[in-house]
Design a protein around this motif. Structure first.
Motif: not given
Lengths: 116, 116
Positions: B32-35, B40-42, B89-91, B110-114
């Protein structure tokens, strides 16, 4: 450390035409994997195609094919007969072959627009 | 379920608060991986698990970030004392076995964190 470069922030293509997205990478390893992922507005990363560096034959998946030039460290993606559903961000990614180094290293992406 | 799922889909928090992001991998996937993906970025690698162990935490940006995995299944990424630069965004991705030659990472939405 490996790096991946996508020099085209944006590309556009007429529907049914062919487009090529560029990717170069830097590594000192001889064995590795390369990937193209597609990210539509839904944010879901979808694997498009993968290439093992030890294989000389370029990978193909239906309308998607790659031009893998190992010596030049180039890995471009060709999309034939472009369709509206191909519109997305496309990311090139590198993965080491060595066990214990499984993370993907991504480029900054290319936004592909399909013109009807 | 058939794919990787993440919750919540979106999270808005105030600076200084702690947040927990959840990932449910594909059943049977041991890796399992977290990114993290800033606007606008990779994607940037954060951490990966093989089973419940984390052999590579090299991408965690600070000690405010931590992750755990239990039962070789669900993983939680925790960010303490959130800062505005944590907005992204945490994928999460999972694969059958890290290091396998056929290993392919399958991503969640993903989860978009603001962070306000």
């Amino acid at each position: 450390a490996q790096t991946v470069t996508q020099s085209q922030p944006e590309m556009s293509v007429q529907e049914a035409e062919t487009v090529t997205l560029s990717c170069t990478y830097d590594t000192s390893e001889s064995d590795y994997y390369l990937f193209w992922y597609k990210q539509p507005p839904s944010r879901q990363m979808i694997l498009v195609i993968r290439q093992e560096a030890y294989k000389q034959q370029n990978a193909t998946e239906n309308r998607f094919s790659v031009n893998f030039q190992k010596a030049a460290k180039s890995f471009s993606l060709k999309i034939s007969d472009s369709q509206l559903g191909d519109a997305a961000m496309y990311f090139c990614a590198y993965r080491s072959y060595s066990f214990g180094n499984e993370k993907l290293t991504f480029g900054t992406g290319t936004r592909l627009t399909i013109i009807p | 379920g058939a794919g990787v799922s993440q919750s919540p889909s979106n999270k808005v928090t105030e600076k200084g608060k702690d947040v927990e992001l959840r990932c449910d991998p594909i059943s049977g996937h041991t890796a399992l991986y977290w990114y993290r993906q800033r606007l606008g970025q990779g994607l940037e690698f954060l951490i990966y698990f093989q089973g419940n162990s984390a052999p590579d935490k090299s991408g965690l940006p600070s000690d405010r970030f931590s992750a755990e995995r239990t039962g070789e299944s669900v993983s939680t990424l925790t960010i303490q004392r959130t800062q505005q630069e944590d907005s992204a965004v945490y994928l999460c991705a999972s694969s059958t076995r890290a290091g396998a030659s056929t290993d392919t990472q399958y991503f969640g939405p993903g989860t978009r964190l603001t962070v306000l």
